[in-house]
Design a protein around this motif. Sequence first.
Motif, PDB file in Angstrom:
ATOM      1  N   GLU A 280       5.749 -25.612 -63.626  1.00 13.00           N
ATOM      2  CA  GLU A 280       6.786 -26.575 -63.965  1.00 13.00           C
ATOM      3  C   GLU A 280       6.560 -27.118 -65.379  1.00 13.00           C
ATOM      4  OE1 GLU A 280       9.391 -27.468 -62.386  1.00 13.00           O
ATOM      5  OE2 GLU A 280       9.111 -27.074 -60.257  1.00 13.00           O
ATOM      6  N   PRO A 281       7.602 -27.519 -66.083  1.00 15.57           N
ATOM      7  CA  PRO A 281       9.001 -27.592 -65.625  1.00 15.57           C
ATOM      8  C   PRO A 281       9.780 -26.298 -65.807  1.00 15.57           C
ATOM      9  CG  PRO A 281       8.823 -28.537 -67.802  1.00 15.57           C
ATOM     10  CD  PRO A 281       7.428 -28.128 -67.417  1.00 15.57           C
ATOM     11  N   MET A 282       9.162 -25.257 -66.389  1.00 13.08           N
ATOM     12  CA  MET A 282       9.859 -23.985 -66.568  1.00 13.08           C
ATOM     13  C   MET A 282      10.109 -23.349 -65.198  1.00 13.08           C
ATOM     14  SD  MET A 282       8.659 -20.639 -68.767  1.00 13.08           S
ATOM     15  CE  MET A 282       8.568 -21.580 -70.294  1.00 13.08           C
ATOM     16  N   PRO A 283      11.364 -23.015 -64.873  1.00 16.70           N
ATOM     17  CA  PRO A 283      11.618 -22.468 -63.542  1.00 16.70           C
ATOM     18  C   PRO A 283      11.350 -20.969 -63.472  1.00 16.70           C
ATOM     19  CG  PRO A 283      13.685 -22.691 -64.720  1.00 16.70           C
ATOM     20  CD  PRO A 283      12.609 -23.193 -65.647  1.00 16.70           C
ATOM     21  N   SER A 284      10.823 -20.538 -62.366  1.00 14.25           N
ATOM     22  CA  SER A 284      10.770 -19.113 -62.019  1.00 14.25           C
ATOM     23  C   SER A 284      10.940 -19.033 -60.512  1.00 14.25           C
ATOM     24  CB  SER A 284       9.450 -18.459 -62.459  1.00 14.25           C
ATOM     25  OG  SER A 284       8.432 -18.685 -61.512  1.00 14.25           O
ATOM     26  N   TRP A 285      11.299 -17.859 -60.023  1.00 15.31           N
ATOM     27  CA  TRP A 285      11.515 -17.745 -58.581  1.00 15.31           C
ATOM     28  C   TRP A 285      10.251 -18.069 -57.803  1.00 15.31           C
ATOM     29  CZ3 TRP A 285      14.448 -12.502 -59.309  1.00 15.31           C
ATOM     30  CH2 TRP A 285      15.753 -12.775 -59.706  1.00 15.31           C
ATOM     31  N   GLY A 286       9.089 -17.806 -58.401  1.00 15.29           N
ATOM     32  CA  GLY A 286       7.829 -18.078 -57.713  1.00 15.29           C
ATOM     33  C   GLY A 286       7.549 -19.558 -57.577  1.00 15.29           C
ATOM     34  N   ASN A 287       7.622 -20.316 -58.688  1.00 15.88           N
ATOM     35  CA  ASN A 287       7.289 -21.737 -58.559  1.00 15.88           C
ATOM     36  C   ASN A 287       8.390 -22.528 -57.863  1.00 15.88           C
ATOM     37  OD1 ASN A 287       9.226 -22.423 -60.582  1.00 15.88           O
ATOM     38  ND2 ASN A 287       7.705 -22.240 -62.203  1.00 15.88           N
ATOM     39  N   MET A 288       9.618 -21.969 -57.795  1.00 10.56           N
ATOM     40  CA  MET A 288      10.648 -22.625 -56.994  1.00 10.56           C
ATOM     41  C   MET A 288      10.327 -22.518 -55.510  1.00 10.56           C
ATOM     42  SD  MET A 288      14.149 -21.496 -58.978  1.00 10.56           S
ATOM     43  CE  MET A 288      15.195 -22.356 -57.801  1.00 10.56           C
ATOM     44  N   LEU A 289       9.710 -21.417 -55.110  1.00  7.48           N
ATOM     45  CA  LEU A 289       9.321 -21.244 -53.710  1.00  7.48           C
ATOM     46  C   LEU A 289       8.042 -21.993 -53.365  1.00  7.48           C
ATOM     47  CD1 LEU A 289      10.054 -17.418 -53.348  1.00  7.48           C
ATOM     48  CD2 LEU A 289      11.332 -19.273 -52.265  1.00  7.48           C
ATOM     49  N   ALA A 290       7.307 -22.452 -54.402  1.00  5.22           N
ATOM     50  CA  ALA A 290       6.022 -23.110 -54.154  1.00  5.22           C
ATOM     51  C   ALA A 290       6.184 -24.387 -53.352  1.00  5.22           C
ATOM     52  CB  ALA A 290       5.322 -23.403 -55.485  1.00  5.22           C
ATOM     53  N   SER A 291       7.357 -25.026 -53.430  1.00  5.33           N
ATOM     54  CA  SER A 291       7.555 -26.258 -52.663  1.00  5.33           C
ATOM     55  C   SER A 291       7.487 -26.010 -51.161  1.00  5.33           C
ATOM     56  CB  SER A 291       8.897 -26.894 -53.024  1.00  5.33           C
ATOM     57  OG  SER A 291       9.968 -26.029 -52.697  1.00  5.33           O
ATOM     58  N   LEU A 292       7.680 -24.748 -50.746  1.00  5.89           N
ATOM     59  CA  LEU A 292       7.620 -24.430 -49.318  1.00  5.89           C
ATOM     60  C   LEU A 292       6.211 -24.520 -48.762  1.00  5.89           C
ATOM     61  CD1 LEU A 292      10.083 -21.394 -49.266  1.00  5.89           C
ATOM     62  CD2 LEU A 292      10.536 -23.733 -48.513  1.00  5.89           C
ATOM     63  N   GLN A 293       5.225 -24.702 -49.629  1.00  4.65           N
ATOM     64  CA  GLN A 293       3.863 -24.919 -49.140  1.00  4.65           C
ATOM     65  C   GLN A 293       3.721 -26.290 -48.479  1.00  4.65           C
ATOM     66  OE1 GLN A 293       0.795 -23.840 -52.050  1.00  4.65           O
ATOM     67  NE2 GLN A 293       2.319 -22.646 -53.158  1.00  4.65           N
ATOM     68  N   GLN A 294       4.673 -27.187 -48.729  1.00  5.68           N
ATOM     69  CA  GLN A 294       4.676 -28.487 -48.074  1.00  5.68           C
ATOM     70  C   GLN A 294       5.418 -28.375 -46.741  1.00  5.68           C
ATOM     71  OE1 GLN A 294       5.913 -31.646 -50.847  1.00  5.68           O
ATOM     72  NE2 GLN A 294       5.823 -30.090 -52.475  1.00  5.68           N
ATOM     73  N   TYR A 295       4.777 -28.828 -45.686  1.00  3.62           N
ATOM     74  CA  TYR A 295       5.328 -28.601 -44.349  1.00  3.62           C
ATOM     75  C   TYR A 295       6.686 -29.266 -44.167  1.00  3.62           C
ATOM     76  CZ  TYR A 295       6.029 -28.643 -39.341  1.00  3.62           C
ATOM     77  OH  TYR A 295       6.575 -28.500 -38.091  1.00  3.62           O
ATOM     78  N   HIS A 296       6.857 -30.488 -44.706  1.00  2.59           N
ATOM     79  CA  HIS A 296       8.130 -31.177 -44.469  1.00  2.59           C
ATOM     80  C   HIS A 296       9.276 -30.466 -45.176  1.00  2.59           C
ATOM     81  CE1 HIS A 296       7.368 -32.857 -48.480  1.00  2.59           C
ATOM     82  NE2 HIS A 296       8.630 -33.225 -48.512  1.00  2.59           N
ATOM     83  N   VAL A 297       9.005 -29.818 -46.309  1.00  5.07           N
ATOM     84  CA  VAL A 297      10.041 -29.026 -46.985  1.00  5.07           C
ATOM     85  C   VAL A 297      10.337 -27.769 -46.178  1.00  5.07           C
ATOM     86  CG1 VAL A 297      10.623 -27.767 -49.092  1.00  5.07           C
ATOM     87  CG2 VAL A 297       9.378 -29.935 -49.237  1.00  5.07           C
ATOM     88  N   LEU A 298       9.280 -27.116 -45.719  1.00  3.16           N
ATOM     89  CA  LEU A 298       9.430 -25.888 -44.937  1.00  3.16           C
ATOM     90  C   LEU A 298      10.242 -26.130 -43.674  1.00  3.16           C
ATOM     91  CD1 LEU A 298       8.417 -22.885 -44.728  1.00  3.16           C
ATOM     92  CD2 LEU A 298       6.529 -23.775 -43.365  1.00  3.16           C
ATOM     93  N   ALA A 299      10.034 -27.284 -43.044  1.00  2.00           N
ATOM     94  CA  ALA A 299      10.661 -27.541 -41.754  1.00  2.00           C
ATOM     95  C   ALA A 299      12.059 -28.152 -41.871  1.00  2.00           C
ATOM     96  CB  ALA A 299       9.773 -28.477 -40.932  1.00  2.00           C
ATOM     97  N   SER A 300      12.331 -28.860 -42.965  1.00  2.41           N
ATOM     98  CA  SER A 300      13.551 -29.666 -43.009  1.00  2.41           C
ATOM     99  C   SER A 300      14.636 -29.159 -43.932  1.00  2.41           C
ATOM    100  CB  SER A 300      13.193 -31.116 -43.414  1.00  2.41           C
ATOM    101  OG  SER A 300      12.239 -31.664 -42.530  1.00  2.41           O
ATOM    102  N   TYR A 301      14.270 -28.416 -44.981  1.00  6.10           N
ATOM    103  CA  TYR A 301      15.251 -28.071 -46.012  1.00  6.10           C
ATOM    104  C   TYR A 301      15.335 -26.552 -46.145  1.00  6.10           C
ATOM    105  CZ  TYR A 301      14.040 -32.921 -46.932  1.00  6.10           C
ATOM    106  OH  TYR A 301      13.784 -34.256 -46.797  1.00  6.10           O
ATOM    107  N   TRP A 302      16.192 -25.959 -45.322  1.00  6.22           N
ATOM    108  CA  TRP A 302      16.267 -24.500 -45.255  1.00  6.22           C
ATOM    109  C   TRP A 302      16.734 -23.884 -46.565  1.00  6.22           C
ATOM    110  CZ3 TRP A 302      21.017 -22.576 -46.389  1.00  6.22           C
ATOM    111  CH2 TRP A 302      22.109 -23.422 -46.231  1.00  6.22           C
ATOM    112  N   TRP A 303      17.519 -24.628 -47.364  1.00  9.90           N
ATOM    113  CA  TRP A 303      18.052 -24.053 -48.603  1.00  9.90           C
ATOM    114  C   TRP A 303      16.975 -23.821 -49.662  1.00  9.90           C
ATOM    115  CZ3 TRP A 303      19.398 -28.716 -46.468  1.00  9.90           C
ATOM    116  CH2 TRP A 303      18.930 -29.863 -47.106  1.00  9.90           C
ATOM    117  N   MET A 304      15.772 -24.359 -49.453  1.00 11.51           N
ATOM    118  CA  MET A 304      14.701 -24.108 -50.413  1.00 11.51           C
ATOM    119  C   MET A 304      14.176 -22.674 -50.292  1.00 11.51           C
ATOM    120  SD  MET A 304      14.664 -26.887 -52.045  1.00 11.51           S
ATOM    121  CE  MET A 304      13.245 -26.640 -53.086  1.00 11.51           C
ATOM    122  N   PHE A 305      14.573 -21.954 -49.238  1.00 17.69           N
ATOM    123  CA  PHE A 305      14.223 -20.535 -49.101  1.00 17.69           C
ATOM    124  C   PHE A 305      15.111 -19.634 -49.971  1.00 17.69           C
ATOM    125  CE2 PHE A 305      12.537 -22.203 -45.130  1.00 17.69           C
ATOM    126  CZ  PHE A 305      11.373 -21.480 -44.942  1.00 17.69           C
TER     127      PHE A 305
END
Length: 334
Positions: A280-305
């Motif tokens: 961050e703050p430069m976006p790439s598909w990899g670091n955009m998916l990195a937020s899915l390492q947080q359980y609450h993001v993984l479980a609650s916000y499907w559009w982050m996939f």
Amino acid sequence: LVAFLAMLHLIVLLAGFFAPYDAATQNRNFPFAPPARLHFFDGEGRFHLRPFVYPWVERPGSYGEYQPDLSHPVPLRFFVTGEPYTIGGLITSRLHLFGVEPPAQVYLLGSDAYGRDLFSRMLYGGQISLLAGLLATALSLGIGLMVGAIAGFYGGWADDLLMRGADLFLALPWLYLLFAIRAFLPLQINPMEAFFLVVVVIGAIGATRPARLVRGVVLSARERDFVRAARGFGASDFYLLRRHVLPQTFGVLLTQAAVLVPQFILAEVTLSFLGLGVSEPMPSWGNMLASLQQYHVLASYWWMFLPGLALVPFFFGYLALAGALHERVRAASV
């Protein structure tokens, strides 16, 4: 296939035009906003030629939960003036394909934790991931062509030395090698340095297979009658390689390019996901998916996939192209 891939790359190249916002634009009032729903019929059942969205408002008595404001439809406008962007670092423009009248927001694929438009970041992130794949492929093919040509043309100790070195690189796990390289670097490096580090490492390690394939083609080509005849007339090694031998490797190199680009894109995505690539703050598909390492993001916000799905058309396109090129090269060699 070529037209399909060209269209995908053109969309990513013109990310600023297709994206309604800059990749870094934040709206802290709308973290993790769901994807917007496009409507053509209003609440009274009337049809509208221009699509519109209902803006999100926070649900009363809750935090981070949204509901559409049905009393304020916001029409989607096309070819609007918005935030400035550059195309290829050369042309500056403010024209965007679509947008809505401020202060309304349109999040086609939702927003992230900082209220940044996921659709815009996915397009801009594609520039980084695709560029990493293309540059690493060019580096890999360049090294592979040079090493394979020398090993196959001269043979002997040069062949043994270069191919044993290629075997060593092939045996090394590239992820652990990058861990080792990263350990020698400062704790904080800027995103551009991290980007080129990823390109150099995956490009150098990925050169082993092209080198072996080029070596096989060169071993066969140097024994052809016309090459022997040219050598008998006094042609230099450089002339033989440039005029007669290396042109026969182009088909193999094109096939390898179509195979390596998606592999290297996936490598960049993996490394950035693990925090070893572009940060961050430069976006790439990899670091955009990195937020899915947080359980609450993984479980609650499907559009982050969704950034992960951007890989699918590129992978299918490149692998289909590789298959078509392989069949053409095989047919030409018969």
